[in-house]
Design a protein around this motif. Structure first.
Motif, PDB file in Angstrom:
ATOM      1  N   ASN A   1       4.942  -9.403   2.749  1.00  0.00           N
ATOM      2  CA  ASN A   1       4.520  -8.351   1.827  1.00  0.00           C
ATOM      3  C   ASN A   1       3.804  -8.934   0.612  1.00  0.00           C
ATOM      4  O   ASN A   1       2.805  -8.386   0.152  1.00  0.00           O
ATOM      5  CB  ASN A   1       5.709  -7.497   1.375  1.00  0.00           C
ATOM      6  N   MET A   2       4.299 -10.033   0.071  1.00  0.00           N
ATOM      7  CA  MET A   2       3.674 -10.642  -1.099  1.00  0.00           C
ATOM      8  C   MET A   2       2.281 -11.158  -0.751  1.00  0.00           C
ATOM      9  O   MET A   2       1.336 -10.971  -1.516  1.00  0.00           O
ATOM     10  CB  MET A   2       4.547 -11.770  -1.651  1.00  0.00           C
ATOM     11  N   GLU A   3       2.149 -11.780   0.407  1.00  0.00           N
ATOM     12  CA  GLU A   3       0.835 -12.265   0.829  1.00  0.00           C
ATOM     13  C   GLU A   3      -0.134 -11.090   0.987  1.00  0.00           C
ATOM     14  O   GLU A   3      -1.287 -11.146   0.551  1.00  0.00           O
ATOM     15  CB  GLU A   3       0.957 -13.028   2.146  1.00  0.00           C
ATOM     16  N   HIS A   4       0.336 -10.009   1.578  1.00  0.00           N
ATOM     17  CA  HIS A   4      -0.482  -8.808   1.754  1.00  0.00           C
ATOM     18  C   HIS A   4      -0.885  -8.238   0.396  1.00  0.00           C
ATOM     19  O   HIS A   4      -2.042  -7.877   0.186  1.00  0.00           O
ATOM     20  CB  HIS A   4       0.299  -7.776   2.574  1.00  0.00           C
ATOM     21  N   LEU A   5       0.059  -8.182  -0.537  1.00  0.00           N
ATOM     22  CA  LEU A   5      -0.205  -7.663  -1.878  1.00  0.00           C
ATOM     23  C   LEU A   5      -1.281  -8.486  -2.583  1.00  0.00           C
ATOM     24  O   LEU A   5      -2.194  -7.938  -3.189  1.00  0.00           O
ATOM     25  CB  LEU A   5       1.076  -7.644  -2.710  1.00  0.00           C
ATOM     26  N   TRP A   6      -1.190  -9.802  -2.502  1.00  0.00           N
ATOM     27  CA  TRP A   6      -2.186 -10.653  -3.164  1.00  0.00           C
ATOM     28  C   TRP A   6      -3.573 -10.452  -2.566  1.00  0.00           C
ATOM     29  O   TRP A   6      -4.577 -10.509  -3.276  1.00  0.00           O
ATOM     30  CB  TRP A   6      -1.775 -12.121  -3.135  1.00  0.00           C
ATOM     31  N   LYS A   7      -3.645 -10.171  -1.281  1.00  0.00           N
ATOM     32  CA  LYS A   7      -4.942  -9.875  -0.663  1.00  0.00           C
ATOM     33  C   LYS A   7      -5.496  -8.558  -1.195  1.00  0.00           C
ATOM     34  O   LYS A   7      -6.689  -8.438  -1.450  1.00  0.00           O
ATOM     35  CB  LYS A   7      -4.813  -9.827   0.853  1.00  0.00           C
ATOM     36  N   LEU A   8      -4.631  -7.575  -1.356  1.00  0.00           N
ATOM     37  CA  LEU A   8      -5.061  -6.265  -1.850  1.00  0.00           C
ATOM     38  C   LEU A   8      -5.499  -6.315  -3.311  1.00  0.00           C
ATOM     39  O   LEU A   8      -6.265  -5.471  -3.754  1.00  0.00           O
ATOM     40  CB  LEU A   8      -3.937  -5.238  -1.691  1.00  0.00           C
ATOM     41  N   ARG A   9      -5.005  -7.286  -4.074  1.00  0.00           N
ATOM     42  CA  ARG A   9      -5.345  -7.416  -5.493  1.00  0.00           C
ATOM     43  C   ARG A   9      -6.717  -8.055  -5.721  1.00  0.00           C
ATOM     44  O   ARG A   9      -7.135  -8.242  -6.842  1.00  0.00           O
ATOM     45  CB  ARG A   9      -4.295  -8.262  -6.230  1.00  0.00           C
ATOM     46  N   LYS A  10      -7.420  -8.353  -4.666  1.00  0.00           N
ATOM     47  CA  LYS A  10      -8.720  -9.014  -4.809  1.00  0.00           C
ATOM     48  C   LYS A  10      -9.850  -7.981  -4.899  1.00  0.00           C
ATOM     49  O   LYS A  10      -9.862  -6.983  -4.199  1.00  0.00           O
ATOM     50  CB  LYS A  10      -8.972  -9.948  -3.644  1.00  0.00           C
ATOM     51  N   LEU A  11     -10.780  -8.290  -5.781  1.00  0.00           N
ATOM     52  CA  LEU A  11     -12.002  -7.504  -5.935  1.00  0.00           C
ATOM     53  C   LEU A  11     -13.131  -8.506  -6.046  1.00  0.00           C
ATOM     54  O   LEU A  11     -13.082  -9.403  -6.902  1.00  0.00           O
ATOM     55  CB  LEU A  11     -11.920  -6.623  -7.194  1.00  0.00           C
ATOM     56  N   GLU A  12     -14.108  -8.382  -5.170  1.00  0.00           N
ATOM     57  CA  GLU A  12     -15.221  -9.334  -5.133  1.00  0.00           C
ATOM     58  C   GLU A  12     -14.718 -10.777  -4.993  1.00  0.00           C
ATOM     59  O   GLU A  12     -15.242 -11.699  -5.616  1.00  0.00           O
ATOM     60  CB  GLU A  12     -16.096  -9.190  -6.377  1.00  0.00           C
ATOM     61  N   GLY A  13     -13.645 -10.956  -4.205  1.00  0.00           N
ATOM     62  CA  GLY A  13     -13.117 -12.288  -3.941  1.00  0.00           C
ATOM     63  C   GLY A  13     -12.262 -12.886  -5.036  1.00  0.00           C
ATOM     64  O   GLY A  13     -11.812 -14.007  -4.927  1.00  0.00           O
ATOM     65  N   LYS A  14     -12.031 -12.130  -6.105  1.00  0.00           N
ATOM     66  CA  LYS A  14     -11.232 -12.635  -7.226  1.00  0.00           C
ATOM     67  C   LYS A  14     -10.043 -11.715  -7.466  1.00  0.00           C
ATOM     68  O   LYS A  14     -10.138 -10.513  -7.270  1.00  0.00           O
ATOM     69  CB  LYS A  14     -12.085 -12.659  -8.505  1.00  0.00           C
ATOM     70  N   ASP A  15      -8.934 -12.309  -7.926  1.00  0.00           N
ATOM     71  CA  ASP A  15      -7.784 -11.510  -8.307  1.00  0.00           C
ATOM     72  C   ASP A  15      -8.171 -10.622  -9.488  1.00  0.00           C
ATOM     73  O   ASP A  15      -9.022 -10.986 -10.304  1.00  0.00           O
ATOM     74  CB  ASP A  15      -6.613 -12.415  -8.709  1.00  0.00           C
ATOM     75  N   LEU A  16      -7.555  -9.467  -9.580  1.00  0.00           N
ATOM     76  CA  LEU A  16      -7.867  -8.527 -10.661  1.00  0.00           C
ATOM     77  C   LEU A  16      -7.793  -9.177 -12.038  1.00  0.00           C
ATOM     78  O   LEU A  16      -8.661  -8.954 -12.883  1.00  0.00           O
ATOM     79  CB  LEU A  16      -6.909  -7.334 -10.619  1.00  0.00           C
ATOM     80  N   ALA A  17      -6.780  -9.973 -12.271  1.00  0.00           N
ATOM     81  CA  ALA A  17      -6.610 -10.610 -13.579  1.00  0.00           C
ATOM     82  C   ALA A  17      -7.763 -11.567 -13.891  1.00  0.00           C
ATOM     83  O   ALA A  17      -8.088 -11.775 -15.065  1.00  0.00           O
ATOM     84  CB  ALA A  17      -5.278 -11.353 -13.639  1.00  0.00           C
ATOM     85  N   ASP A  18      -8.390 -12.110 -12.874  1.00  0.00           N
ATOM     86  CA  ASP A  18      -9.496 -13.039 -13.083  1.00  0.00           C
ATOM     87  C   ASP A  18     -10.769 -12.341 -13.563  1.00  0.00           C
ATOM     88  O   ASP A  18     -11.711 -12.995 -13.992  1.00  0.00           O
ATOM     89  CB  ASP A  18      -9.787 -13.833 -11.812  1.00  0.00           C
ATOM     90  N   HIS A  19     -10.793 -11.020 -13.489  1.00  0.00           N
ATOM     91  CA  HIS A  19     -11.952 -10.264 -13.967  1.00  0.00           C
ATOM     92  C   HIS A  19     -11.898 -10.016 -15.476  1.00  0.00           C
ATOM     93  O   HIS A  19     -12.884  -9.555 -16.051  1.00  0.00           O
ATOM     94  CB  HIS A  19     -12.064  -8.930 -13.227  1.00  0.00           C
TER      95      HIS A  19
END
Length: 139
Positions: free
Chosen positions: A22-40
């Protein structure tokens, strides 16, 4: 060739396996344009410094879409930062209706079964939303 017997995983091991998946799946879903949301966040800071407000709200709206899709997986979502920042930029652009829309959408994104999980500051956002709605209605 002789096969060795492997006992089935114990219940606590099964839960750890499920949690890891579930955690791995969640981290994949948190990506936008190949970057984690926080990285934006740095992108947003740079856009704001360069006064690229229209570009900024486009990215913020996309981030908000992702955070709202995560509500079912992650009790920390949707984070208020993005909605508050979008509302602030919309107000700066003179787009009060969009500010109201983004704040209302954030308030409504929380599932009713998790009323006590809302982050600190929720009341302030609701007050800001009420203030903007009053201004919009001419009160």
């Amino acid at each position: 060739m002789r096969l060795e017997y492997t006992p089935p995983p114990q219940p606590d091991q099964i839960q750890r396996i499920i949690d890891a998946i579930n955690m791995e799946h969640l981290w994949k879903l948190r990506k936008l344009e190949g970057k984690d949301l926080a990285d934006h966040v740095q992108d947003l800071v740079e856009m704001e410094a360069d006064k690229k407000y229209e570009e900024m709200v486009v990215l913020l709206e996309r981030i908000i879409d992702v955070t709202h899709s995560l509500v079912q997986y992650d009790s920390r979502e949707p984070q208020p930062y993005y909605a508050e920042k979008a509302a602030s930029i919309y107000r700066k652009l003179g787009r009060r209706k969009d500010a109201i829309r983004v704040l209302r959408r954030w308030v409504e994104a929380w599932p009713p079964e998790r009323p006590n999980v809302k982050p600190k500051g929720t009341e302030a956002i609701i007050a800001r939303l009420s203030h903007l709605e009053a201004l919009e209605s001419g009160m």
